[in-house]
Design a protein around this motif. Sequence first.
Motif, mmCIF file in Angstrom:
data_model
loop_
_atom_site.group_PDB
_atom_site.id
_atom_site.type_symbol
_atom_site.label_atom_id
_atom_site.label_comp_id
_atom_site.label_asym_id
_atom_site.label_seq_id
_atom_site.Cartn_x
_atom_site.Cartn_y
_atom_site.Cartn_z
ATOM 1 N N SER A 71 -26.667 30.051 -14.971
ATOM 2 C CA SER A 71 -26.578 30.895 -13.772
ATOM 3 C C SER A 71 -27.185 32.284 -13.958
ATOM 4 O O SER A 71 -27.858 32.780 -13.042
ATOM 5 C CB SER A 71 -25.113 31.004 -13.334
ATOM 6 N N PRO A 72 -27.001 32.980 -15.105
ATOM 7 C CA PRO A 72 -27.667 34.294 -15.239
ATOM 8 C C PRO A 72 -29.185 34.199 -15.158
ATOM 9 O O PRO A 72 -29.827 35.062 -14.548
ATOM 10 C CB PRO A 72 -27.200 34.781 -16.619
ATOM 11 N N LYS A 73 -29.750 33.152 -15.775
ATOM 12 C CA LYS A 73 -31.213 33.000 -15.730
ATOM 13 C C LYS A 73 -31.680 32.686 -14.319
ATOM 14 O O LYS A 73 -32.724 33.177 -13.862
ATOM 15 C CB LYS A 73 -31.643 31.913 -16.694
ATOM 16 N N ILE A 74 -30.904 31.853 -13.607
ATOM 17 C CA ILE A 74 -31.286 31.519 -12.237
ATOM 18 C C ILE A 74 -31.236 32.763 -11.352
ATOM 19 O O ILE A 74 -32.140 33.023 -10.550
ATOM 20 C CB ILE A 74 -30.362 30.419 -11.692
ATOM 21 N N ALA A 102 -17.727 18.052 -16.060
ATOM 22 C CA ALA A 102 -17.612 19.169 -17.007
ATOM 23 C C ALA A 102 -18.965 19.588 -17.536
ATOM 24 O O ALA A 102 -19.261 20.777 -17.676
ATOM 25 C CB ALA A 102 -16.687 18.766 -18.159
ATOM 26 N N GLY A 103 -19.822 18.594 -17.828
ATOM 27 C CA GLY A 103 -21.163 18.945 -18.322
ATOM 28 C C GLY A 103 -21.980 19.665 -17.283
ATOM 29 O O GLY A 103 -22.713 20.617 -17.586
ATOM 30 N N THR A 104 -21.881 19.211 -16.026
ATOM 31 C CA THR A 104 -22.625 19.879 -14.954
ATOM 32 C C THR A 104 -22.168 21.324 -14.768
ATOM 33 O O THR A 104 -22.983 22.243 -14.630
ATOM 34 C CB THR A 104 -22.454 19.093 -13.646
ATOM 35 N N LEU A 140 -22.970 27.062 -15.433
ATOM 36 C CA LEU A 140 -22.415 28.335 -15.890
ATOM 37 C C LEU A 140 -23.319 28.993 -16.918
ATOM 38 O O LEU A 140 -23.474 30.217 -16.957
ATOM 39 C CB LEU A 140 -21.026 28.089 -16.489
ATOM 40 N N PHE A 141 -23.933 28.200 -17.754
ATOM 41 C CA PHE A 141 -24.814 28.723 -18.798
ATOM 42 C C PHE A 141 -26.145 29.206 -18.231
ATOM 43 O O PHE A 141 -26.716 30.195 -18.684
ATOM 44 C CB PHE A 141 -25.043 27.640 -19.854
#
Length: 283
Positions: free
Chosen positions: A63-66, A53-55, A60-61
Amino acid sequence: MFNLNFKAMLGSKIDLFGNEWLDVVFDQKNKTYGAYALRRDSSLNTAKALFIAGTLFILLFLSPKIIHLIKGNNTDEFVSDRKTEVTIQPPPAVNPEMPPPAAVEPPPARENQIKFPPPIVVEDDKVIDVEPVQIKDLAIANPGQKTLAGEEDGTLVVISTPGEGPKNANVVEDNTVYGVFEPLETQPTYPGGMDKFYNYLSKAIRYPAMAQEQGVQGKVFLSFIIEKNGTLTDIKIERKLGYGTDEEAVRVLKASPRWIPGIQNGKPVRVKYNIPISFALSQ
């Protein structure tokens, strides 16, 4: 046996977060039962679930920056620093030998004109004492931006006398039928008010014999037009009651005194009116 094992568990130093206490609880029991395996592996399963869940949350948090970083590396392919120069054609050269075009003067007026410029608000120290135009001067000349003398061959500024319209024109009457709820200067009314009108109805109505025999009571809804002279025309029954009451309602409206007509633009107009007439037997 369970009491002895429970007392032994309490008396001993057992790590409750470890798996040793399971052996005490499931002593002399079938350890192949699902509860033993679930409790034995519960810590490991919980750790795995938290890790997964942490991964997922971190991915998810971030992914936009990546995605932004990945796209940012390819922006050089689309951004161009090339500058485009726009060349403006120079104006044509001025020929010094060609004289400038002469100013077009308006044709001379036939009537005299006296300088009468509009007033301009200035400070007191900048006021220039100029003799104002006299009323007598305006009697023989028209006001203008400068003083000019009229010529006989000049152009007339005013061709016809202002205020004169077509003569002997037919007067168009307003025959529009207005609704009683339309905005009028004065709404039509019965002389003395509506109370007087209902008083007239109570005295003029003759209860039909057929309606009395059948015990008919109720209202007859009618519409009519109040003409410009106050008479009632185009009387229609909108909702019937029957047994002779409809005909009696029409009769009393036809015999009604003249109304005071509605007024629009200072003149009488035609107005449509709706009204109920009640028929009630006395107790």
